[in-house]
Design a protein around this motif. Sequence first.
Motif: not given
Lengths: 303, 332, 302
Positions: B38-39, B42-43, B45-46, B49, C51, C54, C68, C71-72, C74-75, C78-79, C82
């Motif tokens: 998941x990390x 996420x990274x 997708x960021x 984009x 994005x 998401x 879960x 975990x979402x 976290x996702x 982190x997005x 970033x």
Amino acid sequence: MPDRSLPAEHWTDRLQRFDRRWLFLLMGLAIVVPLIFPIGLPIKPTPMTKAAFNAVEELHAGDVVLISLDLDPASTPELEPYYRSVVLQLKRKGVKIVVVSTWYQSPPLMERWIREAIDAPLAPPGTEGYSGAPDRAYKKNVDYVYLGFREGKEATILRMGNDLRGTFDGHANDGTPLDQIPMMNGVKQLKDFKLLVLVSAGFPGAKEYVQNVQARYDLHMVASCTAVSTTDLTPYFQTGQLEGLVGGLAAAAEYETLVGMRGTATAGADVLNVGHLVVIFAIVFGNVIYLIGRRNARKRGAA
Amino acid sequence: MTALPFIDVVGAWIGIFLTFCILSFLYKDNPFYKFAEHLFVGVSIGYVVTLQYQDTIEPSLISNLNLAHWWKIIPLILVAMMLIKAVSRRYSWLGRFPLAFAVALYAGIAINAAAQSELGAQIKFASHSLDAEKADLNHADMAELGKIPGVNPLIAKKLVDERARTPFTSVDDAVTRPSLTPAEQADLAEKRGELVGIDAKAAVAAHDKDWFGIASNILLLAGLLASLLYFYFSLAHKGVVGRVSRFGVWILMIGFGASFGFTVQGRIALAIGRALDIQGQTIAPEDAAVIHGPLVALISGLAVVAGIVVWELRERRKAAAGTGAGGADQTQ
Amino acid sequence: MKKLAPLALGVMVGLYATAEFYIPDWHVRALTSELQSWAAVIAAFAYVLGGVNLIQVNYPKIKRRERDWGYKVVMVVSAIVMLIAGIKWHKAFTAAPGGMVATATGGLPGKARVVIDAPDDVMVKVGAASAAPARVAGKAFELDVDPGKVSVRVYRRIGGFDEFTTELELQAGQIATVKADPAMLWGTQGRVYVWLYDHVFAPCNATMFALLAFFVVSAAFRAFRMRNLEATLLLGSAIIVLLACAPIGGAISDDLLDLKQWILDIPNNAGRRAIMMGAAIGAITTSLRIILGLERSHMGAD
């Protein structure tokens, strides 16, 4: 009470079902052990790799070459050694380099590779274990230009073929107008490059360059690809659409041998020896068990 | 060289730990793997984009939105239509315009690419002569000499110079001329062979046939035609057609076997790459000395294993408690 | 109208994209280049929409505390991190000058001197000399050079920082002191973004694919069975290529390498060429169907 009417399980049936995680462990050991205890078998260059090397050797000082780095971090073990070797080969000949990419995963990786291999010398005078001509640090926008990444896949490749400057909005990645960079004088389309060096991990990559621009603009190209793509690209090498093909880690190790600079591909090729033997063992052993099991099943069926 | 900043050392440790989190999937799906996955998503997708905006949308569209480039309003409208499709169900049909534009453009590109490169160039090659002649060492040009096994451009140049002095009388004579260095002569000696080696590809007379080459060319053409016939399903694969298409299948299978071999090499190379990274072979030795990759790998591996053991025990206790409670309910 | 108008647009664009190949006029080339840039922008924006999607998909799951959901979080976090790291924050503030050059006299006769005043984690390259740290054991970098034009580059070897480059015009006896401290950048070439790429994205990306090495050996044991002649041919060819690809093949025999090359050149290329031609005919057919509006599945349902 055990059901005696059912036939007893044959040992081959049990073996075919055994926990695959033992195979994972075996593979893990096959990768780690040769790294700690290298074998060091000699590497013999093959025809496709030699052809790629010779295509670059025919260049002269001042020629301008395009390197398209279409890759991601996962493909670095197979492609980075070739990239370093070909950049060393180009730099020691004094060839100018233009770097682009059509993969969104590549820019930070590309920028690091440029810093480490083009901005800095790869084999300065006195480099241990290297007997070829030394190279020097290249200067940005004098000896090389980094144009950057553009999305668009085949459309971007076609656009570069037609209008390279327009594809990158008339400036290098650092904002310098291409008109102000002397080495870009006369470079407006892909056909203005003496050679295209395609370092490609998949789609879009060497195949798309061959399909979309090679014949249309009669381009000279060599490609390095992952092992998985090699058999897809060998027909292009045979027809001459690619003048050389370096497919996978083993071929990258061959290229390092030709250039004279041992790197990670040579170290990795050592590990391939054991890894491949493990896979061959798995195939052979699996089939021996299968064939014995099948013969036993036929006997039971006949009985 | 300057020292590696501590934050980058910590980063390398994090990378190694995440590597083992993902490798733990080989045991089974577990919290460490899920966290890393998941990390990573996420990274990613960021990352994508921001990159797509800054490297493509901003330079190609946003920074050109002015009167001098008035036509840039069209892609802006198409992009707005895509956004409307994502946020509004009622007006989602507007998203068909940019989709139709992109799909049709790429379809048009594909037609010419397929026709020229996949069909044209391949048919042209397939229809070349089946004849294969050995290169005449006394008359072949540099390009032809370069195709002989073991002959690089340097050796080719020397052969051209040597034959100008004295024509070659045999292949043995050519590969042992004095201007060739001992290393070059040894390389050429290694490449001798009647089937695919120098003796098969080179001669000192014109029009000598390379019989194995001719047989290979025939097999190449036959294999191509048979494989094409296999994919032609408008004819029943019976009788002669059936036998020829079966031969095509054999050719395809040999090719797929080669693909499989390369695929295995590629997959193993990916794992080798991670191992080399952790060992420190892909970075400067000074940096590797500070990161202590193998030690960190050992600690990370042990930490992940310990964590999975704890998690497994908890899961088993939960499962046992669940079964026990259910059993108790049943007896009541 | 809701389907016909986009189809009509597709027909026009598709026909143009096919025909432009045969028209060498520069107006057509310019228009084609422009249309290709639009396609690139649309493709890039599709990722941006990813994005958005998401958040659309995962926010309700987090809100409802579904399985879960942690975990979402976290996702999504982190997005967002970033995304924030990818914004060029340094452009929002007044940029300090990257470096300054001050000249003085007092150098060696016939030579000029370049002195670098920079932190000790900075590298410097003066002219053709090798790159070196700007400060070693507290002592600033100094180099005596020939008078004339000298290029100076002050940078950090780690990505994510600006660099200061200048061309000095020095005379004999001059001392040029270059004071520079390359600033940290933000954005897609920025420090945080590149750090996250190097230490999260890259290792995870590489390891995800590295898992395949393990699965391939499992597949080789369990799935690849010599059930018939065709399977045997496949496996035989695979074993020859596997041996020949690694250095062990060359150690066993050079004939193995020649055999591998022959397998690639003849049976492999014959089969691949047939597949390529078949696929090309299929691609042309499908593309024509799309361009002529006969293929509408990409339009979605009404």
